[in-house]
Scaffold this motif. Sequence first.
Motif, PDB file in Angstrom:
ATOM      1  N   SER A 145       0.926  -1.312   0.002  1.00 31.89           N
ATOM      2  CA  SER A 145      -0.120  -0.027   0.240  1.00 31.89           C
ATOM      3  C   SER A 145       0.937   1.312   0.051  1.00 31.89           C
ATOM      4  CB  SER A 145      -0.847   0.016   1.271  1.00 31.89           C
ATOM      5  OG  SER A 145      -0.193   0.335   2.401  1.00 31.89           O
ATOM      6  N   ASP A 146       0.481   2.516  -0.092  1.00 30.41           N
ATOM      7  CA  ASP A 146       1.044   3.795   0.152  1.00 30.41           C
ATOM      8  C   ASP A 146       2.042   3.642  -1.079  1.00 30.41           C
ATOM      9  OD1 ASP A 146       0.233   5.151   2.853  1.00 30.41           O
ATOM     10  OD2 ASP A 146      -0.335   3.062   2.661  1.00 30.41           O
ATOM     11  N   ILE A 147       1.698   3.601  -2.574  1.00 34.46           N
ATOM     12  CA  ILE A 147       2.787   3.599  -3.527  1.00 34.46           C
ATOM     13  C   ILE A 147       1.994   4.290  -4.881  1.00 34.46           C
ATOM     14  CG2 ILE A 147       1.743   1.152  -3.946  1.00 34.46           C
ATOM     15  CD1 ILE A 147       4.393   0.326  -5.498  1.00 34.46           C
ATOM     16  N   GLY A 148       2.923   5.166  -5.301  1.00 30.03           N
ATOM     17  CA  GLY A 148       2.394   5.813  -6.341  1.00 30.03           C
ATOM     18  C   GLY A 148       2.141   5.157  -7.773  1.00 30.03           C
ATOM     19  N   HIS A 149       3.076   4.410  -7.865  1.00 32.66           N
ATOM     20  CA  HIS A 149       3.125   3.406  -9.314  1.00 32.66           C
ATOM     21  C   HIS A 149       4.187   2.246  -8.647  1.00 32.66           C
ATOM     22  CE1 HIS A 149       7.022   5.825  -9.607  1.00 32.66           C
ATOM     23  NE2 HIS A 149       7.168   4.861 -10.509  1.00 32.66           N
ATOM     24  N   ALA A 150       3.741   1.233  -9.608  1.00 28.66           N
ATOM     25  CA  ALA A 150       4.639  -0.236  -9.488  1.00 28.66           C
ATOM     26  C   ALA A 150       5.596  -0.104 -10.443  1.00 28.66           C
ATOM     27  CB  ALA A 150       3.570  -1.310  -9.814  1.00 28.66           C
ATOM     28  N   THR A 151       6.848  -0.180  -9.787  1.00 27.35           N
ATOM     29  CA  THR A 151       8.424  -0.494 -10.403  1.00 27.35           C
ATOM     30  C   THR A 151       8.268  -1.849 -10.891  1.00 27.35           C
ATOM     31  OG1 THR A 151       9.297  -0.763  -8.471  1.00 27.35           O
ATOM     32  CG2 THR A 151       8.837   1.509  -9.115  1.00 27.35           C
ATOM     33  N   PRO A 152       9.168  -1.914 -11.699  1.00 24.89           N
ATOM     34  CA  PRO A 152       9.622  -3.575 -12.050  1.00 24.89           C
ATOM     35  C   PRO A 152      10.121  -4.455 -10.837  1.00 24.89           C
ATOM     36  CG  PRO A 152      10.402  -1.966 -13.691  1.00 24.89           C
ATOM     37  CD  PRO A 152       9.954  -1.186 -12.859  1.00 24.89           C
ATOM     38  N   HIS A 153      10.725  -3.555  -9.950  1.00 34.30           N
ATOM     39  CA  HIS A 153      11.274  -4.403  -8.564  1.00 34.30           C
ATOM     40  C   HIS A 153       9.860  -4.570  -7.868  1.00 34.30           C
ATOM     41  CE1 HIS A 153      13.996  -5.432  -5.395  1.00 34.30           C
ATOM     42  NE2 HIS A 153      13.243  -4.492  -4.621  1.00 34.30           N
ATOM     43  N   VAL A 154       9.141  -3.673  -7.666  1.00 31.31           N
ATOM     44  CA  VAL A 154       7.891  -3.966  -6.974  1.00 31.31           C
ATOM     45  C   VAL A 154       7.211  -5.146  -7.567  1.00 31.31           C
ATOM     46  CG1 VAL A 154       5.427  -3.187  -6.357  1.00 31.31           C
ATOM     47  CG2 VAL A 154       7.412  -1.659  -5.849  1.00 31.31           C
ATOM     48  N   LEU A 155       7.024  -5.369  -8.769  1.00 28.47           N
ATOM     49  CA  LEU A 155       6.396  -6.415  -9.430  1.00 28.47           C
ATOM     50  C   LEU A 155       7.049  -7.808  -9.316  1.00 28.47           C
ATOM     51  CD1 LEU A 155       5.522  -4.963 -12.877  1.00 28.47           C
ATOM     52  CD2 LEU A 155       3.820  -5.375 -11.043  1.00 28.47           C
ATOM     53  N   SER A 156       8.421  -7.742  -9.243  1.00 24.26           N
ATOM     54  CA  SER A 156       9.200  -8.858  -9.031  1.00 24.26           C
ATOM     55  C   SER A 156       9.121  -9.389  -7.644  1.00 24.26           C
ATOM     56  CB  SER A 156      10.641  -8.708  -9.442  1.00 24.26           C
ATOM     57  OG  SER A 156      11.282  -7.979  -8.327  1.00 24.26           O
ATOM     58  N   MET A 157       8.690  -8.456  -6.549  1.00 24.26           N
ATOM     59  CA  MET A 157       8.610  -8.833  -5.357  1.00 24.26           C
ATOM     60  C   MET A 157       7.454  -9.365  -4.874  1.00 24.26           C
ATOM     61  SD  MET A 157      11.512  -8.401  -3.566  1.00 24.26           S
ATOM     62  CE  MET A 157      10.946  -8.490  -1.980  1.00 24.26           C
ATOM     63  N   VAL A 158       6.039  -8.960  -5.559  1.00 17.93           N
ATOM     64  CA  VAL A 158       4.978  -9.541  -5.168  1.00 17.93           C
ATOM     65  C   VAL A 158       4.484 -10.620  -5.921  1.00 17.93           C
ATOM     66  CG1 VAL A 158       4.151  -7.271  -4.131  1.00 17.93           C
ATOM     67  CG2 VAL A 158       3.594  -7.865  -6.650  1.00 17.93           C
ATOM     68  N   ASP A 159       5.329 -11.080  -6.879  1.00 15.21           N
ATOM     69  CA  ASP A 159       5.088 -12.013  -7.894  1.00 15.21           C
ATOM     70  C   ASP A 159       5.098 -13.574  -6.956  1.00 15.21           C
ATOM     71  OD1 ASP A 159       4.954 -12.828 -10.701  1.00 15.21           O
ATOM     72  OD2 ASP A 159       6.622 -14.060 -10.305  1.00 15.21           O
ATOM     73  N   ALA A 160       3.999 -14.348  -7.527  1.00 11.78           N
ATOM     74  CA  ALA A 160       3.846 -15.625  -6.935  1.00 11.78           C
ATOM     75  C   ALA A 160       3.778 -15.568  -5.362  1.00 11.78           C
ATOM     76  CB  ALA A 160       5.080 -16.462  -7.062  1.00 11.78           C
ATOM     77  N   CYS A 161       2.879 -14.498  -4.784  1.00 15.08           N
ATOM     78  CA  CYS A 161       2.531 -14.630  -3.497  1.00 15.08           C
ATOM     79  C   CYS A 161       1.263 -15.592  -3.176  1.00 15.08           C
ATOM     80  CB  CYS A 161       2.164 -13.299  -2.833  1.00 15.08           C
ATOM     81  SG  CYS A 161       3.720 -12.094  -2.549  1.00 15.08           S
ATOM     82  N   ASP A 162       1.196 -15.810  -1.862  1.00 13.92           N
ATOM     83  CA  ASP A 162       0.012 -16.702  -1.505  1.00 13.92           C
ATOM     84  C   ASP A 162      -1.188 -15.612  -1.096  1.00 13.92           C
ATOM     85  OD1 ASP A 162       1.223 -19.758  -1.677  1.00 13.92           O
ATOM     86  OD2 ASP A 162       2.644 -18.544  -0.660  1.00 13.92           O
ATOM     87  N   ALA A 163      -0.568 -14.564  -0.554  1.00 13.81           N
ATOM     88  CA  ALA A 163      -1.703 -13.715  -0.408  1.00 13.81           C
ATOM     89  C   ALA A 163      -1.098 -12.315  -0.541  1.00 13.81           C
ATOM     90  CB  ALA A 163      -2.087 -13.801   1.098  1.00 13.81           C
ATOM     91  N   LEU A 164      -2.254 -11.570  -0.842  1.00 12.71           N
ATOM     92  CA  LEU A 164      -1.816  -9.950  -1.292  1.00 12.71           C
ATOM     93  C   LEU A 164      -2.772  -9.143  -0.777  1.00 12.71           C
ATOM     94  CD1 LEU A 164       0.194  -8.230  -2.695  1.00 12.71           C
ATOM     95  CD2 LEU A 164      -0.998  -8.625  -4.909  1.00 12.71           C
ATOM     96  N   VAL A 165      -2.009  -8.103   0.150  1.00 14.09           N
ATOM     97  CA  VAL A 165      -2.905  -7.136   0.710  1.00 14.09           C
ATOM     98  C   VAL A 165      -2.498  -5.816  -0.392  1.00 14.09           C
ATOM     99  CG1 VAL A 165      -3.669  -5.804   2.558  1.00 14.09           C
ATOM    100  CG2 VAL A 165      -2.882  -7.923   2.937  1.00 14.09           C
ATOM    101  N   LEU A 166      -3.525  -5.279  -1.020  1.00 13.11           N
ATOM    102  CA  LEU A 166      -3.217  -4.428  -2.172  1.00 13.11           C
ATOM    103  C   LEU A 166      -3.706  -3.368  -2.232  1.00 13.11           C
ATOM    104  CD1 LEU A 166      -1.490  -4.131  -4.891  1.00 13.11           C
ATOM    105  CD2 LEU A 166      -3.424  -5.170  -6.087  1.00 13.11           C
ATOM    106  N   GLU A 167      -3.094  -1.917  -2.135  1.00  9.83           N
ATOM    107  CA  GLU A 167      -3.811  -0.739  -2.200  1.00  9.83           C
ATOM    108  C   GLU A 167      -4.691  -0.485  -3.335  1.00  9.83           C
ATOM    109  OE1 GLU A 167      -2.513   3.590  -1.168  1.00  9.83           O
ATOM    110  OE2 GLU A 167      -1.685   3.040  -2.977  1.00  9.83           O
ATOM    111  N   CYS A 168      -5.875  -0.246  -3.309  1.00  8.61           N
ATOM    112  CA  CYS A 168      -6.853   0.229  -4.349  1.00  8.61           C
ATOM    113  C   CYS A 168      -7.369   1.637  -3.730  1.00  8.61           C
ATOM    114  CB  CYS A 168      -7.949  -0.820  -4.478  1.00  8.61           C
ATOM    115  SG  CYS A 168      -7.464  -2.133  -5.491  1.00  8.61           S
ATOM    116  N   ASN A 169      -6.593   2.598  -3.822  1.00 11.88           N
ATOM    117  CA  ASN A 169      -7.053   3.758  -2.905  1.00 11.88           C
ATOM    118  C   ASN A 169      -8.015   4.555  -3.730  1.00 11.88           C
ATOM    119  OD1 ASN A 169      -6.018   7.394  -2.893  1.00 11.88           O
ATOM    120  ND2 ASN A 169      -6.076   6.177  -0.913  1.00 11.88           N
TER     121      ASN A 169
END
Length: 262
Positions: A145-169
């Motif tokens: 959460s609290d992120i202005g845009h998804a960088t390639p590094h962010v995408l790589s970190m949240v890839d293939a998670c079993d659960a994701l709490v994701l900002e939809c502000n």
Amino acid sequence: MSGGTSAMRFAVLGSGSKGNALVVEYANTRILIDCGFSVKETERRLARLGLDADAIDALVITHEHDDHWKGVSRFSRRHTVPVWLTPGTHAAKQADALSSIELYSPHEPFAIGDLEFFPYPVPHDAREPAQLIVGNGDKRLGVLSDIGHATPHVLSMVDACDALVLECNHDPALLASGPYPAYLKARVAGRLGHLSNGQAAALIKNIDATQLQQLVVAHISESNNRPELAQAALAEALSCSPDWVHVAHQREGLSWRSLVNR
């Protein structure tokens, strides 16, 4: 509450501009990520989840904004809880007295008890903000959460998670026509602000989501969004029913969700 849990689980005390906190539990370790409510309110919301405040082993803080920090200092002192934070967050809040301080790098993993933390930097208008992947050696919970845009590094970190709490502000149309002044609208929609429903949906489409057991909408704006809009956007991206997507509300939070072996 005594004893440990065999499966990693998490719950949200509340999520939004008026306060954020999330608790993760595995085996004999219970960690509170952010503490954006008063001490009394944090204790009340923990009790609602069946937890005593004294059962919290550590606070892990993502950044210094008040909706993530409000109760940190007093909670840590009252319950003698160490606070983990980045050097930048510490510098921004160094006047606040804490029970004890553990600095973490947003580029290096660390462990607290039975839980592993994999922090990663995010574009947001704070001193040194980070978000987190939390794991137990088997399952991975992504907190974003609290992120202005998804960088390639962010995408790589949240890839293939079993659960994701994701900002939809926010919904861009509601933000544009909403009550915020122009400068605040620009901040929210900017590259150091917050994710829109569409940006969150695009993120889902650009990662491996096949292992997701839980998908949670977080940090939803009460003024510039509606839960059903956020759920519909993520459901379309995931090709699932909207009611499969949970919402972490500002007042009610979200009850326990467990990550189980399939």
